[in-house]
Enzyme design. Structure first.
Site, PDB file in Angstrom:
ATOM      1  N   ILE A   1       8.083   1.223  -1.381  1.00  0.00           N
ATOM      2  CA  ILE A   1       8.736   0.259  -2.261  1.00  0.00           C
ATOM      3  C   ILE A   1       7.742  -0.792  -2.764  1.00  0.00           C
ATOM      4  O   ILE A   1       7.762  -1.183  -3.931  1.00  0.00           O
ATOM      5  CB  ILE A   1       9.894  -0.428  -1.498  1.00  0.00           C
ATOM      6  CG1 ILE A   1      10.964   0.606  -1.143  1.00  0.00           C
ATOM      7  CG2 ILE A   1      10.492  -1.572  -2.293  1.00  0.00           C
ATOM      8  CD1 ILE A   1      11.979   0.122  -0.120  1.00  0.00           C
TER       9      ILE A   1
ATOM     10  N   SER B   1       0.806  -1.222   0.000  1.00  0.00           N
ATOM     11  CA  SER B   1       0.000   0.000   0.000  1.00  0.00           C
ATOM     12  C   SER B   1       0.834   1.264   0.000  1.00  0.00           C
ATOM     13  O   SER B   1       0.299   2.370  -0.003  1.00  0.00           O
ATOM     14  CB  SER B   1      -0.915   0.000   1.238  1.00  0.00           C
ATOM     15  OG  SER B   1      -0.128  -0.215   2.389  1.00  0.00           O
TER      16      SER B   1
ATOM     17  N   THR C   1       5.914  -8.184  12.989  1.00  0.00           N
ATOM     18  CA  THR C   1       5.555  -7.719  11.631  1.00  0.00           C
ATOM     19  C   THR C   1       6.641  -8.048  10.618  1.00  0.00           C
ATOM     20  O   THR C   1       6.369  -8.608   9.554  1.00  0.00           O
ATOM     21  CB  THR C   1       5.358  -6.180  11.642  1.00  0.00           C
ATOM     22  OG1 THR C   1       4.485  -5.829  12.696  1.00  0.00           O
ATOM     23  CG2 THR C   1       4.823  -5.685  10.319  1.00  0.00           C
TER      24      THR C   1
ATOM     25  N   LEU D   1       0.209  -8.245   8.725  1.00  0.00           N
ATOM     26  CA  LEU D   1       1.363  -9.093   9.039  1.00  0.00           C
ATOM     27  C   LEU D   1       1.670  -9.175  10.529  1.00  0.00           C
ATOM     28  O   LEU D   1       2.460 -10.011  10.942  1.00  0.00           O
ATOM     29  CB  LEU D   1       2.607  -8.570   8.297  1.00  0.00           C
ATOM     30  CG  LEU D   1       2.909  -9.136   6.901  1.00  0.00           C
ATOM     31  CD1 LEU D   1       3.090 -10.645   6.929  1.00  0.00           C
ATOM     32  CD2 LEU D   1       1.874  -8.771   5.883  1.00  0.00           C
TER      33      LEU D   1
ATOM     34  N   TYR E   1      14.909  -2.123  25.805  1.00  0.00           N
ATOM     35  CA  TYR E   1      14.383  -2.028  24.435  1.00  0.00           C
ATOM     36  C   TYR E   1      14.881  -0.761  23.748  1.00  0.00           C
ATOM     37  O   TYR E   1      14.842   0.329  24.318  1.00  0.00           O
ATOM     38  CB  TYR E   1      12.849  -2.016  24.467  1.00  0.00           C
ATOM     39  CG  TYR E   1      12.210  -1.763  23.112  1.00  0.00           C
ATOM     40  CD1 TYR E   1      12.041  -2.812  22.215  1.00  0.00           C
ATOM     41  CD2 TYR E   1      11.804  -0.476  22.732  1.00  0.00           C
ATOM     42  CE1 TYR E   1      11.463  -2.576  20.965  1.00  0.00           C
ATOM     43  CE2 TYR E   1      11.233  -0.243  21.487  1.00  0.00           C
ATOM     44  CZ  TYR E   1      11.062  -1.298  20.617  1.00  0.00           C
ATOM     45  OH  TYR E   1      10.503  -1.078  19.382  1.00  0.00           O
TER      46      TYR E   1
ATOM     47  N   ASN F   1       7.631  -7.770   1.872  1.00  0.00           N
ATOM     48  CA  ASN F   1       8.167  -6.414   1.899  1.00  0.00           C
ATOM     49  C   ASN F   1       7.670  -5.581   3.086  1.00  0.00           C
ATOM     50  O   ASN F   1       8.333  -4.648   3.506  1.00  0.00           O
ATOM     51  CB  ASN F   1       7.774  -5.730   0.571  1.00  0.00           C
ATOM     52  CG  ASN F   1       7.899  -4.235   0.626  1.00  0.00           C
ATOM     53  OD1 ASN F   1       8.994  -3.698   0.565  1.00  0.00           O
ATOM     54  ND2 ASN F   1       6.769  -3.537   0.770  1.00  0.00           N
TER      55      ASN F   1
END
Ligand SMILES: NC(=O)c1ccc[n+]([C@@H]2O[C@H](COP(=O)([O-])OP(=O)(O)OC[C@H]3O[C@@H](n4cnc5c(N)ncnc54)[C@H](OP(=O)(O)O)[C@@H]3O)[C@@H](O)[C@H]2O)c1
Length: 294
Positions: A44, A41, A139, A92, A195, A118
Site C-alpha cells: 500500500i 518500500s 513498529t 520504525l 502472547y 503506514n
C-alpha cells in the site's frame, strides 16, 4: 447473431472503460505539497507514493531497506519522469533510527503537509525490538507515535505559513477489533505468556485509532489546521502476510484474490493495473508483489 455482436461490443467497451488509463483522471494539487510516507518500500505504501507523485507531491519515502526503496523510486520515475521522490532510511522498530530520520529531515527545513504512517508488520512470532518492546507494538504504534511527535512542529509551521490544511494519516486495520480482552495490555506489552500474534497485531491497530483520536482532539483544541485520521485499507494482496508460514501467506492472498474477483470490486481493478505494471519491476522482490490498492 446481432445479439452476440452487441454483447461482445458492450463487454469490450466496458473492459476498455475500466482498464484504460485514459479514464483515470489524476488531478494535480495547485501548489506543491510535501509528504513523508513510511513503509513505502512495498504494498500500500509504495502505491500511495506513486499516486501522490502523480499528483505532483514531493514524496519522501521512509524505508528500512534502502535498496527496496530505491527500487520503488525507480519504478515511479520510470512512469512519471518528473516525479520528485527521495528515499531516506527509517526503521520504525528502532527509536534511534526514528530520531536520526527526524533530525535529518528537520535539518533540511522542508515544508511538511502530509504524513502517512503506514509501515506495519502482522502476525509475527513473539519478538522484542532493539529497545526491548514487543515488535508489533513497537513498529505499528510506538514508531508511528514517536515519528509523528518529532515531525509535528514542522507540520504545524507548514500549515500556518502556507494556510494549507495538513494531513496525518495512520493506516490501521479492521483487526483492531481482535485484541486482548483488556484491549491494550499496557502493563503486559512485553509479556510472552499468553502472547498471540493475531491479538498483538489487533492491539497495535487499536492503539493506532486511539492515537489518531487523541491527536485530532488536541490539534483541534490548539486550533491547528491539521486533520488526523486512522483508516482500514480493506483486505489487499500485499506482503503483509509474510510471517505466515504457508507459502509466505500466499494462501491468504489467493483467497483475497478470489474474493475480489468474484465481487468484481474496485480492488480487483487496482490489482490488475498493478499486475500489469509489475512487468517493469526492477527486481524479484517487486515482481513478487501482485497487488495494492485502496
Ligand atoms: N494488506 C491488507 O490487507 C491490510 C489490511 C489492513 C491493514 N493493513 C495495513 O496496511 C499497512 C501497509 O501494509 P501492506 O499491506 O502494504 O503490507 P506490506 O506490503 O508488508 O508493507 C508493509 C510496509 O511496512 C514496512 N515496514 C515493516 N516494518 C518496518 C519497520 N520496522 N521499519 C520501516 N518499515 C517497516 C515494510 O518494509 P519492508 O519492505 O522493508 O519489510 C513495508 O514497506 C500496514 O500498516 C498494515 O497493517 C493492510
Amino acid at each position: 447473431m446481432w445479439q452476440i455482436i452487441s454483447s461482445l461490443l458492450i463487454y469490450y467497451l466496458f473492459r476498455f472503460a475500466i482498464f484504460s488509463k485514459r479514464f483515470v483522471k489524476v488531478t494535480k494539487f495547485s501548489t506543491v505539497r510535501h509528504e513523508v510516507q513510511q513503509g513505502a518500500s512495498s504494498g500500500i505504501g509504495a502505491e500511495t507514493c506513486r499516486v501522490l507523485a502523480l499528483r505532483g507531491v514531493h514524496v519522501i519515502m521512509g524505508v528500512r531497506n534502502a535498496s527496496a526503496g530505491a527500487c520503488v523510486k525507480a519504478v515511479i520515475i520510470k512512469e512519471i519522469p518528473n516525479a520528485k521522490v527521495d528515499v531516506m532510511v527509517l526503521d520504525l522498530s528502532s527509536m534511534s533510527s526514528i530520531r536520526n530520520f527526524a533530525e535529518n529531515f528537520n535539518s533540511q527545513n522542508l515544508p511538511l503537509n502530509i504524513l502517512i504512517n503506514n509501515a506495519g508488520i502482522a502476525f509475527a512470532p513473539f519478538t522484542l525490538s532493539e529497545d526491548g518492546i514487543e515488535l508489533h507494538f513497537a513498529t505499528n504504534h510506538l514508531g508511528h507515535f514517536l515519528l509523528t511527535h518529532l515531525l509535528l512542529e514542522g507540520m504545524k509551521r507548514t500549515a500556518q505559513e502556507t494556510n494549507i490544511e495538513g494531513r496525518i494519516i495512520i493506516v490501521s486495520s479492521d483487526s483492531y477489533k481482535l485484541t486482548y480482552h483488556e484491549g491494550i495490555r499496557f502493563d503486559r506489552i512485553n509479556d510472552e505468556l499468553g502472547y498471540k500474534s493475531i491479538l498483538a497485531y489487533g492491539q497495535s491497530k487499536l492503539a493506532n485509532i486511539l492515537h489518531a483520536q487523541e491527536l485530532s482532539k488536541q490539534l483541534k483544541h490548539e486550533d491547528v489546521k491539521i486533520t488526523v485520521n486512522a483508516l482500514h485499507p480493506g483486505g489487499i494482496v500485499t506482503n503483509i502476510m509474510r510471517y505466515q508460514g504457508f507459502l509466505d501467506g500466499s494462501s491468504h492472498n489467493m483467497l483475497l484474490g478470489i474474493a475480489s474477483a468474484s465481487a468484481g470490486s474496485q480492488r480487483q481493478i487496482l490489482r490488475r493495473q498493478q499486475y500489469n505494471r509489475s512487468k517493469i519491476s526492477c527486481d524479484r522482490r517487486r515482481s513478487r508483489e501482485e497487488a495494492v490498492g485502496f
